[in-house]
Motif scaffolding. Sequence first.
Motif, PDB file in Angstrom:
ATOM      1  N   ALA A 505       0.826  -1.198   0.000  1.00  0.00           N
ATOM      2  CA  ALA A 505       0.000   0.000   0.000  1.00  0.00           C
ATOM      3  C   ALA A 505       0.865   1.255   0.000  1.00  0.00           C
ATOM      4  CB  ALA A 505      -0.928   0.000   1.218  1.00  0.00           C
ATOM      5  N   ALA A 506       2.084   1.148   0.585  1.00  0.00           N
ATOM      6  CA  ALA A 506       2.942   2.324   0.692  1.00  0.00           C
ATOM      7  C   ALA A 506       3.626   2.651  -0.628  1.00  0.00           C
ATOM      8  CB  ALA A 506       3.994   2.101   1.776  1.00  0.00           C
ATOM      9  N   THR A 507       4.045   1.619  -1.386  1.00  0.00           N
ATOM     10  CA  THR A 507       4.815   1.877  -2.601  1.00  0.00           C
ATOM     11  C   THR A 507       4.032   1.617  -3.879  1.00  0.00           C
ATOM     12  OG1 THR A 507       5.695  -0.377  -2.731  1.00  0.00           O
ATOM     13  CG2 THR A 507       6.883   1.203  -1.351  1.00  0.00           C
ATOM     14  N   GLY A 508       3.161   0.606  -3.884  1.00  0.00           N
ATOM     15  CA  GLY A 508       2.452   0.244  -5.103  1.00  0.00           C
ATOM     16  C   GLY A 508       3.336  -0.377  -6.151  1.00  0.00           C
ATOM     17  N   VAL A 509       4.593  -0.715  -5.792  1.00  0.00           N
ATOM     18  CA  VAL A 509       5.563  -1.246  -6.749  1.00  0.00           C
ATOM     19  C   VAL A 509       6.028  -2.616  -6.281  1.00  0.00           C
ATOM     20  CG1 VAL A 509       7.759  -0.875  -7.916  1.00  0.00           C
ATOM     21  CG2 VAL A 509       6.329   1.091  -7.298  1.00  0.00           C
ATOM     22  N   GLY A 510       5.879  -3.602  -7.130  1.00  0.00           N
ATOM     23  CA  GLY A 510       6.403  -4.938  -6.858  1.00  0.00           C
ATOM     24  C   GLY A 510       7.460  -5.282  -7.883  1.00  0.00           C
ATOM     25  N   GLN A 511       8.281  -6.261  -7.565  1.00  0.00           N
ATOM     26  CA  GLN A 511       9.278  -6.708  -8.534  1.00  0.00           C
ATOM     27  C   GLN A 511       9.506  -8.199  -8.356  1.00  0.00           C
ATOM     28  OE1 GLN A 511      12.375  -3.866  -7.385  1.00  0.00           O
ATOM     29  NE2 GLN A 511      13.575  -5.541  -6.478  1.00  0.00           N
ATOM     30  N   ALA A 512       9.838  -8.863  -9.468  1.00  0.00           N
ATOM     31  CA  ALA A 512      10.017 -10.308  -9.455  1.00  0.00           C
ATOM     32  C   ALA A 512      11.014 -10.691 -10.523  1.00  0.00           C
ATOM     33  CB  ALA A 512       8.687 -11.024  -9.674  1.00  0.00           C
ATOM     34  N   GLU A 513      11.463 -11.938 -10.443  1.00  0.00           N
ATOM     35  CA  GLU A 513      12.407 -12.481 -11.420  1.00  0.00           C
ATOM     36  C   GLU A 513      11.709 -13.567 -12.208  1.00  0.00           C
ATOM     37  OE1 GLU A 513      16.546 -15.139 -11.521  1.00  0.00           O
ATOM     38  OE2 GLU A 513      15.902 -14.135  -9.664  1.00  0.00           O
ATOM     39  N   GLY A 514      11.970 -13.623 -13.507  1.00  0.00           N
ATOM     40  CA  GLY A 514      11.389 -14.661 -14.340  1.00  0.00           C
ATOM     41  C   GLY A 514      10.727 -14.088 -15.578  1.00  0.00           C
ATOM     42  N   ARG A 515       9.756 -14.832 -16.072  1.00  0.00           N
ATOM     43  CA  ARG A 515       9.025 -14.425 -17.261  1.00  0.00           C
ATOM     44  C   ARG A 515       7.537 -14.412 -16.953  1.00  0.00           C
ATOM     45  NH1 ARG A 515      12.371 -14.388 -21.701  1.00  0.00           N
ATOM     46  NH2 ARG A 515      14.382 -15.435 -21.419  1.00  0.00           N
ATOM     47  N   ILE A 516       6.768 -13.929 -17.894  1.00  0.00           N
ATOM     48  CA  ILE A 516       5.327 -13.835 -17.710  1.00  0.00           C
ATOM     49  C   ILE A 516       4.769 -15.224 -17.414  1.00  0.00           C
ATOM     50  CG2 ILE A 516       4.558 -14.225 -20.097  1.00  0.00           C
ATOM     51  CD1 ILE A 516       3.469 -11.225 -18.033  1.00  0.00           C
ATOM     52  N   CYS A 517       3.898 -15.330 -16.418  1.00  0.00           N
ATOM     53  CA  CYS A 517       3.377 -16.631 -16.010  1.00  0.00           C
ATOM     54  C   CYS A 517       2.047 -16.445 -15.300  1.00  0.00           C
ATOM     55  CB  CYS A 517       4.375 -17.340 -15.093  1.00  0.00           C
ATOM     56  SG  CYS A 517       4.668 -16.450 -13.537  1.00  0.00           S
ATOM     57  N   ASP A 518       1.377 -17.551 -15.025  1.00  0.00           N
ATOM     58  CA  ASP A 518       0.049 -17.495 -14.413  1.00  0.00           C
ATOM     59  C   ASP A 518       0.090 -16.814 -13.049  1.00  0.00           C
ATOM     60  OD1 ASP A 518      -0.677 -18.874 -16.634  1.00  0.00           O
ATOM     61  OD2 ASP A 518      -1.510 -20.622 -15.593  1.00  0.00           O
ATOM     62  N   ARG A 519       1.128 -17.071 -12.265  1.00  0.00           N
ATOM     63  CA  ARG A 519       1.191 -16.500 -10.926  1.00  0.00           C
ATOM     64  C   ARG A 519       1.250 -14.974 -10.989  1.00  0.00           C
ATOM     65  NH1 ARG A 519      -0.282 -16.078  -5.830  1.00  0.00           N
ATOM     66  NH2 ARG A 519       1.300 -15.070  -4.535  1.00  0.00           N
ATOM     67  N   ILE A 520       2.119 -14.443 -11.824  1.00  0.00           N
ATOM     68  CA  ILE A 520       2.246 -12.993 -11.949  1.00  0.00           C
ATOM     69  C   ILE A 520       0.937 -12.390 -12.427  1.00  0.00           C
ATOM     70  CG2 ILE A 520       3.388 -11.151 -13.244  1.00  0.00           C
ATOM     71  CD1 ILE A 520       5.183 -12.308 -11.126  1.00  0.00           C
ATOM     72  N   LEU A 521       0.326 -12.997 -13.420  1.00  0.00           N
ATOM     73  CA  LEU A 521      -0.888 -12.423 -13.994  1.00  0.00           C
ATOM     74  C   LEU A 521      -2.101 -12.619 -13.091  1.00  0.00           C
ATOM     75  CD1 LEU A 521      -0.604 -13.054 -17.821  1.00  0.00           C
ATOM     76  CD2 LEU A 521       0.279 -11.216 -16.392  1.00  0.00           C
ATOM     77  N   ALA A 522      -2.116 -13.695 -12.317  1.00  0.00           N
ATOM     78  CA  ALA A 522      -3.224 -13.877 -11.376  1.00  0.00           C
ATOM     79  C   ALA A 522      -3.254 -12.731 -10.375  1.00  0.00           C
ATOM     80  CB  ALA A 522      -3.087 -15.216 -10.647  1.00  0.00           C
ATOM     81  N   ASP A 523      -2.086 -12.343  -9.868  1.00  0.00           N
ATOM     82  CA  ASP A 523      -2.016 -11.208  -8.949  1.00  0.00           C
ATOM     83  C   ASP A 523      -2.424  -9.913  -9.648  1.00  0.00           C
ATOM     84  OD1 ASP A 523      -1.176 -12.827  -6.924  1.00  0.00           O
ATOM     85  OD2 ASP A 523       0.955 -12.402  -7.172  1.00  0.00           O
TER      86      ASP A 523
END
Length: 582
Positions: A505-523
Amino acid sequence: PPPGVEWRPATAAAAVAAMSAEHAVLLAFGAETFRFGWRDGVPARDFGAQLAAAVKSATGLNSLQGMELFIESPGSGEAAPPERRRVTPRDLFEGRCTRGSGSSGGDASPLPVLRIAAAQPAEGQAVPPTVPQRVAVATPAAGVAATAAKPPARFQKKGGSQFQFMRIMQMDKDPAGLRGASNRRRIPLSEVRDHASTGDVWMALAGRVFNITPYMDYHPGGKAELMRAAGADGTALFNEIHPWVSVDMIEKLQVGLLDNSTPQRATNSSSPSSAALHPTEWRSFPLVQRTQVTPDTLLLRFDIGESKESGLRPGQHLNVRVKVRRGQELVEVQRQYTPISAVEDRGFLDLLVKVYPSGRMGPVLAGLRPKAPNGHTAEDAAKGRGDSLEMQGPLGSLVYLGAGRFSIGAPGSAGHREGTAAHVVMLAAGSGVTPMLQLLRPLSAEWRRGGGPMATLVFCNRREEDIIFRQELERLAAGAAGGRFRLQLLLSAPPASWAARSGTAATGVGQAEGRICDRILADAVSLPPPSSGEGVSPEAPAASVAPAAAALALVCGPEGFNTAAMDSLRRLGLQSEQIYVF
């Protein structure tokens, strides 16, 4: 048939006995089937090249864009229907849909059939049954045992086989995508202009309007030549290059008749005199400023006239063209770009250009010299001795109308639709972020007024230094949007210091490693409550998500990225009308 391949009647069992590859399938397209086999240990790169050659040999297609692969495993009995499921080339390579072709004791059991078919418009649509009629039998060599690509016929150096295209036209009952509508409908040129992207191309020829998208892979001159008249009346260009060819060759792609009597609708709220761009004319604009954004990305600002607006609406793009030297001749090159300047900006237009060393357009644009500053008239531009760029537009069928409302397609056309999205999901890779940056301008203006839909941008890059306008995007997500915008940065080759984290809520910015996938898009699609900031693994199982019925997903990137994103979005429950690919 290609060299080393003999077409002859054969059963699947005979084909198995004729070859000694360790893994095999019967590659099927239409009514033709032939054997594709490979050995254990073949490198993935070699496997991909040989599969591509086999696909081109069987279908004439240069790629699998717009096609899908289905594995058909024989049933247990003669009356049992075959098992069908959608697969990818990786599934095939990793052995998830084949069985070994060799067997002790001479057992020649039937092989699975890998069917190449047009992408299905709706889930559950029946796949054409397999009717093997002839089999291509090739002697396996070391590595992959597969057919080699056909040597291109004369005058077919850039496109696929014309005979293959004609055969596809005979097999396809509705190649133009009419779905029962008349192909004599009167269509204004303004509607044709809305179909000018690489995956959706209409063209007017001799008073008739054609959906030439299915022909793109088969044009002898290549796709770039067809794009010269995409969304426009290409009659003059056609007659100049093909004076002896009849358009009846593509008559099954006709969608209507050109209506020149219909007043052309305006492309935006600006009067024609205030719009710098023209949808059918090429106009030249001088470069006035050049800024290095990342090591391989430039921001180019062009002077379009002090009182002029571009003429674009949010979501639309334009064509640019240059001439490059190839040997002793100059060859025209065109490419589509989405300006990142606001559509209401007057006097200038900004293009974001990613420069690839082996590219055809980027290096040319990187070499443009700005003209002298403070010049806005044609005379000033001439005295500035700088370089200019030819542009044409607006193009594109998606327009943001405000308050979460989007228009897709030409108003008044059969395919036009409007809808309101409570959540706009933006999926971008590399320079594919440009249409998202353009749309974020009107959205951020609405957020400042306390309105507008929610938005999430999943921005995928290879390295951290490739992230374009990172500070501006993070600042928008951190508070400038009032909590209505989330940013997810995804790197496929991150530095050691890159730590996965969820947007808070404070930053609104997330970061991750990898490629586009169901987990990233589900969120991204579900807008889950902000987490406490722990790292998120892209491979972790997706948690339960909220319904995605109110979301509109916008996708822009390379072909492989677009395909992976669309597949994942469909698995997450989004319907076709909720997904738009730039």
